[in-house]
Design an enzyme around this catalytic site. Sequence first.
Site, PDB file in Angstrom:
ATOM      1  N   ASP A  22     -21.153 -14.233  23.604  1.00 49.14           N
ATOM      2  CA  ASP A  22     -22.198 -14.606  24.574  1.00 49.14           C
ATOM      3  C   ASP A  22     -21.708 -15.355  25.812  1.00 49.14           C
ATOM      4  OD1 ASP A  22     -23.616 -13.520  22.497  1.00 49.14           O
ATOM      5  OD2 ASP A  22     -24.866 -15.277  22.106  1.00 49.14           O
ATOM      6  N   LYS A  75     -26.991  -8.191  20.780  1.00 49.60           N
ATOM      7  CA  LYS A  75     -27.618  -8.737  19.563  1.00 49.60           C
ATOM      8  C   LYS A  75     -28.930  -9.436  19.922  1.00 49.60           C
ATOM      9  CE  LYS A  75     -24.646 -12.875  19.648  1.00 49.60           C
ATOM     10  NZ  LYS A  75     -25.639 -13.911  19.839  1.00 49.60           N
ATOM     11  N   CYS A 131     -24.732 -19.723  18.349  1.00 46.57           N
ATOM     12  CA  CYS A 131     -24.319 -18.334  18.074  1.00 46.57           C
ATOM     13  C   CYS A 131     -22.935 -18.228  17.459  1.00 46.57           C
ATOM     14  CB  CYS A 131     -24.439 -17.507  19.349  1.00 46.57           C
ATOM     15  SG  CYS A 131     -26.164 -17.282  19.832  1.00 46.57           S
TER      16      CYS A 131
HETATM   17  C1  C5J Z   1     -26.085 -18.929  22.098  1.00 44.24           C
HETATM   18  C2  C5J Z   1     -28.162 -20.065  22.449  1.00 44.24           C
HETATM   19  N1  C5J Z   1     -25.373 -17.919  22.560  1.00 44.24           N
HETATM   20  N2  C5J Z   1     -27.594 -21.279  22.427  1.00 44.24           N
HETATM   21  N3  C5J Z   1     -27.405 -18.944  22.406  1.00 44.24           N
HETATM   22  O1  C5J Z   1     -25.570 -19.813  21.441  1.00 44.24           O
HETATM   23  O2  C5J Z   1     -29.359 -19.967  22.516  1.00 44.24           O
END
Ligand code: C5J
Length: 234
Positions: free
Chosen positions: A24, A130, A163
């Site tokens: 991400d 995802k 994540c």
């Molecule tokens: C991730 C989030 N990528 N913190 N998303 O950790 O909402």
Amino acid sequence: MTTVPADPYPFEFAPATTALVIIDMQRDFVELGGFGETLGNDVSLLQSVVPPLQKVLATARAIGMGAIVHTREGHVPDLSDCPPAKLTRGEPSLRIGDPGPKGRILIRGEYGHDIIDDLAPAPGELVIDKPGKGSFHGTTFGAELQARGITSLIVTGVTTEVCVHTTVREANDRGYECLVLSDCTGSYFPEFQKAGLAMIAAQGGIFGWVAPSTALITALAPTSMAPALEGTPS
Ligand code: C5J
């Protein structure tokens, strides 16, 4: 086998059956003016991950690691893959699907949803979209790893306690050995970064191993590889 000094003890892996997983690193989480910043977060805490992660990515490409996987959290434009519990949670000024500074928030195809230029996927590298926090839930990630004979994961990206953690926990339950790179993972909350990493290696490595990226690169990159890494940030 390659051995990396790590917490709680050395991590052993075969590069050919290992995937570098980059979670991400999307504009909306990492860049100034993105969704993350509109929520009041200090995105510099995530940006510090980029230079060491660029080096790790260059190393993985140079040695031909078993797989390189980039993930993106987000949803289809009609939000049919976004559970109401995720959509309506809390009282944010901007919700998933709303127009944000870099396009609709966390919607596939929008500018802010995509990966930052500094870590752009190369042709042939996997990009996994995802709908949740974990990389296995609702995706082909597990099947793609199995098809490539991957047994170990080197996990990087953001955010550590959300994540990254969810993916490592999912992977651990599925039998993957996970090394998390401490300086290539980031959180908006320094205390969560510290605790998140500690939780992975605690109790004899209950979810996996933790090491700095320099330990991995030293183990993987003999001096003969130096030309391949030229031009990457120091
Ligand atoms: C991730 C989030 N990528 N913190 N998303 O950790 O909402």
